[in-house]
Design a protein around this motif. Structure first.
Motif, PDB file in Angstrom:
ATOM      1  N   PRO A 115      38.851  70.221  58.098  1.00  0.00           N
ATOM      2  CA  PRO A 115      39.414  71.562  58.028  1.00  0.00           C
ATOM      3  C   PRO A 115      39.494  72.051  56.573  1.00  0.00           C
ATOM      4  O   PRO A 115      39.849  71.291  55.680  1.00  0.00           O
ATOM      5  CB  PRO A 115      40.793  71.413  58.632  1.00  0.00           C
ATOM      6  CG  PRO A 115      41.166  69.992  58.378  1.00  0.00           C
ATOM      7  CD  PRO A 115      39.885  69.207  58.372  1.00  0.00           C
ATOM      8  N   ILE A 116      39.151  73.295  56.396  1.00  0.00           N
ATOM      9  CA  ILE A 116      39.132  73.905  55.071  1.00  0.00           C
ATOM     10  C   ILE A 116      39.665  75.333  55.179  1.00  0.00           C
ATOM     11  O   ILE A 116      39.476  75.991  56.210  1.00  0.00           O
ATOM     12  CB  ILE A 116      37.699  73.870  54.482  1.00  0.00           C
ATOM     13  CG1 ILE A 116      37.678  74.284  53.022  1.00  0.00           C
ATOM     14  CG2 ILE A 116      36.739  74.685  55.321  1.00  0.00           C
ATOM     15  CD1 ILE A 116      36.350  73.999  52.323  1.00  0.00           C
ATOM     16  N   GLU A 117      40.357  75.777  54.155  1.00  0.00           N
ATOM     17  CA  GLU A 117      40.860  77.150  54.101  1.00  0.00           C
ATOM     18  C   GLU A 117      40.143  77.853  52.956  1.00  0.00           C
ATOM     19  O   GLU A 117      39.979  77.291  51.885  1.00  0.00           O
ATOM     20  CB  GLU A 117      42.359  77.135  53.841  1.00  0.00           C
ATOM     21  CG  GLU A 117      42.983  78.499  53.715  1.00  0.00           C
ATOM     22  CD  GLU A 117      44.462  78.388  53.384  1.00  0.00           C
ATOM     23  OE1 GLU A 117      45.272  78.606  54.290  1.00  0.00           O
ATOM     24  OE2 GLU A 117      44.777  78.059  52.224  1.00  0.00           O
ATOM     25  N   TYR A 118      39.734  79.079  53.196  1.00  0.00           N
ATOM     26  CA  TYR A 118      39.022  79.868  52.194  1.00  0.00           C
ATOM     27  C   TYR A 118      39.944  80.939  51.620  1.00  0.00           C
ATOM     28  O   TYR A 118      40.880  81.395  52.277  1.00  0.00           O
ATOM     29  CB  TYR A 118      37.778  80.512  52.813  1.00  0.00           C
ATOM     30  CG  TYR A 118      36.791  79.493  53.294  1.00  0.00           C
ATOM     31  CD1 TYR A 118      35.898  78.897  52.406  1.00  0.00           C
ATOM     32  CD2 TYR A 118      36.769  79.088  54.622  1.00  0.00           C
ATOM     33  CE1 TYR A 118      34.996  77.934  52.828  1.00  0.00           C
ATOM     34  CE2 TYR A 118      35.868  78.122  55.054  1.00  0.00           C
ATOM     35  CZ  TYR A 118      34.987  77.551  54.158  1.00  0.00           C
ATOM     36  OH  TYR A 118      34.099  76.588  54.573  1.00  0.00           O
ATOM     37  N   GLU A 119      39.660  81.362  50.407  1.00  0.00           N
ATOM     38  CA  GLU A 119      40.455  82.421  49.764  1.00  0.00           C
ATOM     39  C   GLU A 119      40.498  83.682  50.630  1.00  0.00           C
ATOM     40  O   GLU A 119      41.528  84.334  50.732  1.00  0.00           O
ATOM     41  CB  GLU A 119      39.897  82.759  48.378  1.00  0.00           C
ATOM     42  CG  GLU A 119      40.148  81.693  47.338  1.00  0.00           C
ATOM     43  CD  GLU A 119      41.589  81.623  46.864  1.00  0.00           C
ATOM     44  OE1 GLU A 119      42.420  82.478  47.232  1.00  0.00           O
ATOM     45  OE2 GLU A 119      41.892  80.683  46.117  1.00  0.00           O
ATOM     46  N   VAL A 120      39.397  84.021  51.258  1.00  0.00           N
ATOM     47  CA  VAL A 120      39.362  85.228  52.090  1.00  0.00           C
ATOM     48  C   VAL A 120      40.337  85.118  53.271  1.00  0.00           C
ATOM     49  O   VAL A 120      40.845  86.124  53.756  1.00  0.00           O
ATOM     50  CB  VAL A 120      37.919  85.529  52.570  1.00  0.00           C
ATOM     51  CG1 VAL A 120      37.447  84.514  53.606  1.00  0.00           C
ATOM     52  CG2 VAL A 120      37.787  86.949  53.080  1.00  0.00           C
ATOM     53  N   GLY A 146      43.513  88.935  44.291  1.00  0.00           N
ATOM     54  CA  GLY A 146      42.392  88.254  43.650  1.00  0.00           C
ATOM     55  C   GLY A 146      41.430  87.626  44.639  1.00  0.00           C
ATOM     56  O   GLY A 146      40.345  87.186  44.261  1.00  0.00           O
ATOM     57  N   SER A 147      41.807  87.586  45.918  1.00  0.00           N
ATOM     58  CA  SER A 147      40.928  87.023  46.947  1.00  0.00           C
ATOM     59  C   SER A 147      39.815  88.003  47.289  1.00  0.00           C
ATOM     60  O   SER A 147      39.992  89.216  47.159  1.00  0.00           O
ATOM     61  CB  SER A 147      41.712  86.748  48.236  1.00  0.00           C
ATOM     62  OG  SER A 147      42.711  85.800  48.048  1.00  0.00           O
ATOM     63  N   PRO A 148      38.673  87.504  47.780  1.00  0.00           N
ATOM     64  CA  PRO A 148      37.638  88.403  48.282  1.00  0.00           C
ATOM     65  C   PRO A 148      38.194  89.277  49.414  1.00  0.00           C
ATOM     66  O   PRO A 148      39.041  88.831  50.189  1.00  0.00           O
ATOM     67  CB  PRO A 148      36.563  87.443  48.800  1.00  0.00           C
ATOM     68  CG  PRO A 148      36.790  86.178  48.033  1.00  0.00           C
ATOM     69  CD  PRO A 148      38.274  86.101  47.845  1.00  0.00           C
ATOM     70  N   ALA A 197      32.240  89.862  51.526  1.00  0.00           N
ATOM     71  CA  ALA A 197      32.354  90.131  50.087  1.00  0.00           C
ATOM     72  C   ALA A 197      31.868  88.933  49.269  1.00  0.00           C
ATOM     73  O   ALA A 197      31.842  87.800  49.756  1.00  0.00           O
ATOM     74  CB  ALA A 197      33.807  90.445  49.729  1.00  0.00           C
ATOM     75  N   ASP A 198      31.485  89.212  48.033  1.00  0.00           N
ATOM     76  CA  ASP A 198      31.139  88.120  47.115  1.00  0.00           C
ATOM     77  C   ASP A 198      32.313  87.155  47.029  1.00  0.00           C
ATOM     78  O   ASP A 198      33.461  87.574  46.933  1.00  0.00           O
ATOM     79  CB  ASP A 198      30.851  88.654  45.709  1.00  0.00           C
ATOM     80  CG  ASP A 198      29.507  89.348  45.595  1.00  0.00           C
ATOM     81  OD1 ASP A 198      28.655  89.136  46.486  1.00  0.00           O
ATOM     82  OD2 ASP A 198      29.305  90.081  44.615  1.00  0.00           O
ATOM     83  N   GLY A 199      32.020  85.877  47.091  1.00  0.00           N
ATOM     84  CA  GLY A 199      33.051  84.858  46.971  1.00  0.00           C
ATOM     85  C   GLY A 199      33.782  84.539  48.256  1.00  0.00           C
ATOM     86  O   GLY A 199      34.729  83.757  48.245  1.00  0.00           O
ATOM     87  N   SER A 254      36.181  82.541  39.203  1.00  0.00           N
ATOM     88  CA  SER A 254      35.817  83.891  39.651  1.00  0.00           C
ATOM     89  C   SER A 254      36.541  84.419  40.871  1.00  0.00           C
ATOM     90  O   SER A 254      36.987  85.546  40.851  1.00  0.00           O
ATOM     91  CB  SER A 254      34.308  84.004  39.901  1.00  0.00           C
ATOM     92  OG  SER A 254      33.593  83.659  38.744  1.00  0.00           O
ATOM     93  N   PHE A 255      36.668  83.662  41.948  1.00  0.00           N
ATOM     94  CA  PHE A 255      37.172  84.247  43.182  1.00  0.00           C
ATOM     95  C   PHE A 255      38.484  83.665  43.688  1.00  0.00           C
ATOM     96  O   PHE A 255      38.963  84.058  44.736  1.00  0.00           O
ATOM     97  CB  PHE A 255      36.115  84.148  44.294  1.00  0.00           C
ATOM     98  CG  PHE A 255      34.884  84.940  43.990  1.00  0.00           C
ATOM     99  CD1 PHE A 255      34.898  86.327  44.045  1.00  0.00           C
ATOM    100  CD2 PHE A 255      33.714  84.308  43.604  1.00  0.00           C
ATOM    101  CE1 PHE A 255      33.765  87.066  43.746  1.00  0.00           C
ATOM    102  CE2 PHE A 255      32.577  85.039  43.309  1.00  0.00           C
ATOM    103  CZ  PHE A 255      32.604  86.419  43.380  1.00  0.00           C
TER     104      PHE A 255
END
Length: 145
Positions: A48-53, A59-61, A66-68, A123-124
């Protein structure tokens, strides 16, 4: 059981700030092993993984297109990811240091919430500084590390 005592500066920092950067709780070899497993799991995007989005913090995509958008925020369930993480989390260095911070012989390892590997990527990644999450939780006591 051995209880590590904090020096005056460490104890005061922990009481004042609510966190303490404690050096040498992992050997150089431990750090290398933990880091290499985390890098491997990130490269494979191993669930399991969590993404910024997913979290939509500042600051999240903006969305999944979106990019990132594929920028990881945390590898979840660290304890069950690999034996190396379990060995380190259960080590006497960790347990005895926690007993020293809590002033207690009893400490428990929770596998809830921040049982994860935080990943700050260029960056993201969202703009999140050091903080305490206790205000979001409903625990009777604030003795969480």
């Amino acid at each position: 059981m051995k209880v590590h005592r904090l020096n005056e500066i460490e104890a005061a920092t922990f009481r004042r700030e609510g966190y303490l950067v404690k050096r040498e709780l992992a050997s150089g070899n431990d750090c290398d092993e933990l880091f290499n497993i985390a890098k491997e799991h990130l490269a494979e995007q191993m669930a399991p993984i969590e993404y910024e989005v997913d979290v939509q913090y500042p600051g999240s995509p903006a969305n999944s297109h979106a990019d990132g958008a594929d920028t990881s925020r945390r590898l979840l369930q660290a304890y069950s990811r690999h034996a190396i993480f379990r060995r380190w989390a259960n080590s006497d260095k960790i347990a005895s240091t926690l007993r020293g911070l809590f002033g207690s012989e009893t400490v428990e390892l929770s596998q809830c919430h921040h049982n994860c590997i935080m990943t700050k990527r260029p960056s993201f990644s969202s703009a999140t500084l050091w903080h305490q999450d206790n205000r979001y939780w409903s625990f009777d006591e604030e003795n969480l590390i």
